[in-house]
Design a protein around this motif. Structure first.
Motif, short mmCIF file in Angstrom:
data_model
loop_
_atom_site.label_atom_id
_atom_site.label_comp_id
_atom_site.label_asym_id
_atom_site.label_seq_id
_atom_site.Cartn_x
_atom_site.Cartn_y
_atom_site.Cartn_z
N THR A 271 -77.76 14.54 23.11
CA THR A 271 -78.33 13.69 24.16
C THR A 271 -77.51 12.42 24.35
N LYS A 272 -77.08 11.83 23.23
CA LYS A 272 -76.29 10.60 23.30
C LYS A 272 -74.95 10.85 23.99
N LEU A 273 -74.28 11.92 23.62
CA LEU A 273 -72.97 12.21 24.20
C LEU A 273 -73.07 12.45 25.71
N ILE A 274 -74.09 13.18 26.11
CA ILE A 274 -74.26 13.45 27.54
C ILE A 274 -74.53 12.16 28.30
N HIS A 275 -75.39 11.32 27.72
CA HIS A 275 -75.74 10.06 28.40
C HIS A 275 -74.54 9.12 28.48
N ARG A 276 -73.70 9.14 27.45
CA ARG A 276 -72.57 8.21 27.43
C ARG A 276 -71.32 8.76 28.11
N HIS A 277 -71.42 9.95 28.67
CA HIS A 277 -70.29 10.52 29.42
C HIS A 277 -70.75 10.93 30.83
N PRO A 278 -71.22 9.96 31.60
CA PRO A 278 -71.68 10.30 32.96
C PRO A 278 -70.54 10.80 33.84
N VAL B 133 -68.50 13.00 32.90
CA VAL B 133 -68.35 14.42 32.57
C VAL B 133 -69.60 15.20 32.98
N PHE B 134 -70.78 14.65 32.68
CA PHE B 134 -72.03 15.35 32.92
C PHE B 134 -72.83 14.80 34.10
N GLY B 135 -72.32 13.75 34.74
CA GLY B 135 -73.03 13.15 35.85
C GLY B 135 -72.14 12.97 37.06
N ASP B 136 -72.49 12.01 37.89
CA ASP B 136 -71.79 11.79 39.15
C ASP B 136 -70.75 10.69 39.07
N ASP B 137 -70.68 9.97 37.95
CA ASP B 137 -69.68 8.91 37.82
C ASP B 137 -68.28 9.51 37.69
N THR B 138 -67.29 8.67 37.90
CA THR B 138 -65.90 9.11 37.75
C THR B 138 -65.18 8.18 36.80
N ALA B 139 -64.24 8.74 36.07
CA ALA B 139 -63.39 7.96 35.17
C ALA B 139 -62.07 8.71 35.05
N THR B 140 -60.99 8.04 35.39
CA THR B 140 -59.68 8.69 35.38
C THR B 140 -58.75 8.13 34.31
N THR B 141 -59.17 7.04 33.65
CA THR B 141 -58.32 6.44 32.62
C THR B 141 -59.14 6.23 31.35
N TRP C 274 -68.71 3.97 28.23
CA TRP C 274 -69.32 4.09 26.91
C TRP C 274 -70.01 2.78 26.50
N LEU C 275 -69.31 1.68 26.66
CA LEU C 275 -69.88 0.39 26.26
C LEU C 275 -71.08 0.01 27.12
N ARG C 276 -71.00 0.33 28.41
CA ARG C 276 -72.12 -0.03 29.28
C ARG C 276 -73.37 0.77 28.93
N THR C 277 -73.22 2.08 28.78
CA THR C 277 -74.38 2.91 28.45
C THR C 277 -74.90 2.60 27.05
N LYS C 278 -74.00 2.27 26.13
CA LYS C 278 -74.42 1.91 24.78
C LYS C 278 -75.23 0.63 24.79
N ALA C 279 -74.79 -0.33 25.59
CA ALA C 279 -75.52 -1.60 25.69
C ALA C 279 -76.91 -1.38 26.29
#
Length: 351
Positions: free
Chosen positions: A225-232, A234-242, A250-255
């Motif tokens: 659950t934690k990995l899925i939530h902290r990788h939006p 990968v598993f959500g609609d957010d994008t990250a290319t770097t 990761w830091l935002r969702t962890k906070a």
């Protein structure tokens, strides 16, 4: 070629022998389509193991199973009677006597042999051996006099030791030791989860009867659950290319999860000093805070400044010091005339 391994040594109506194997790590009854087809179409299904886990499911599916396994000679003769198909449901211990007998008959060159097939009815999925580890740990916890008395508290030191041995294997580049040490760390996780599962039960080594029990499945489910939530991304609609964008996610969702009030919250102060200093420095730098380094007398403040400088430069001060310490160890051994010998080998038997 299909999934079965075929050794066809005959022609005509000599029949067919199928040795059907199944994995104990897959729920009984979850067989492949090909396995069910062979079972339903067989003239006879044999099984020597009265408690075979597949038997109730075969019965429910209308597949009649004959108890016992004939000799290789008898089995060949059964198949020759009208070119019959006989399926042998392999036992957990295997059917070495039968397979050796069939191989001997086929190798003689004097027999009209049926076609011989090895058909895997179910396959292990990646990670299936983890189920074996859980089962082994359950039995050890029940039957080992030492293991059944262990608590989280008296196992804590082993978790630290195994973690450092893992780091050593990584830093020295020894792949064989890396595999072994990863297993030792995994054992600690499974052991602690097994102890936690007993919390509050009669005879538990855990003294706190109000402790809420949890299992290895709860541990695994929590990290999933934690990995899925902290990788939006990968598993959500957010994008990250770097990598930096990933770290920001990761830091935002962890906070959001932890709802911490200080950047220092969650930093374990019991870790080694250089690692602690570097971790605090990383938190401060990531948060964009301007915090002057405290000054004072003594080597502690000097080491703090060095650690913060190293972290800022992208160097792990703890790893750097370990590398230097290993070089010093090698220099000491060279001075002792022990250069080239294994520094990990004990000086005395049983040490």
């Amino acid at each position: 070629m299909n999934d079965s391994e075929v050794h066809d040594t005959t022609t005509g109506d000599a029949g067919r022998i199928v040795l059907l194997t199944t994995s104990h790590r897959v729920a009984p009854g979850l067989l492949s389509w090909q396995a069910w087809s062979v079972l339903r179409g067989a003239d006879e299904v044999l099984c020597a193991e009265a408690a075979h886990p597949q038997l109730p499911y075969l019965k429910e599916a209308g597949v009649e199973v004959t108890p016992g396994t004939p000799t290789a000679r008898e089995l060949v003769d059964r198949c020759a009677d009208g070119g019959r198909t006989v399926v042998v449901l392999a036992t957990a211990e295997g059917d070495r006597l039968l397979t050796d007998g069939l191989a001997s008959l086929a190798g003689s060159g004097r027999e009209q042999m049926p076609s011989l097939e090895l058909l895997p009815g179910s396959y292990d999925l990646p990670g299936a051996r983890l189920l074996d580890l859980v089962q082994v740990m359950d039995r050890i916890r029940r039957e080992c006099p030492w293991s059944k008395q262990r608590t989280h508290e008296d196992l804590a030191k082993y978790a630290i030791e195994e973690a450092y041995e893992l780091v050593e294997a990584i830093e020295t580049g020894n792949r064989e030791e890396l595999r072994e040490e990863l297993g030792d760390v995994l054992l600690q996780v499974v052991f602690h989860a097994r102890i936690a599962q007993e919390a509050g039960t009669a005879g538990s080594a855990e003294p706190d009867e109000d402790a809420v029990p949890f299992s290895i499945d709860d541990v695994a489910g929590g990290i999933v659950t934690k990995l899925i939530h902290r990788h939006p991304h990968v598993f959500g609609d957010d994008t990250a290319t770097t990598p930096d964008e990933v770290k920001e996610h990761w830091l935002r969702t962890k906070a959001e999860e932890k709802q911490r009030t200080s950047v220092t919250d969650g930093v374990p102060v019991g870790q080694p000093g250089l690692a602690l200093a570097a971790k605090l420095g990383s938190r401060v730098r990531t948060a964009g805070l301007d915090v002057p380094v405290p000054t004072g007398d003594g080597v502690g403040y000097e080491l703090l400044a060095l650690a913060l400088d190293a972290e800022s430069a992208g160097v792990d001060p703890e790893a750097a010091l370990r590398a230097a310490a290993r070089a010093y160890r090698d220099a000491v051994r060279a001075a002792e005339g022990l250069a080239g010998s294994d520094p990990a080998a004990p000086d005395t038997v049983g040490e």
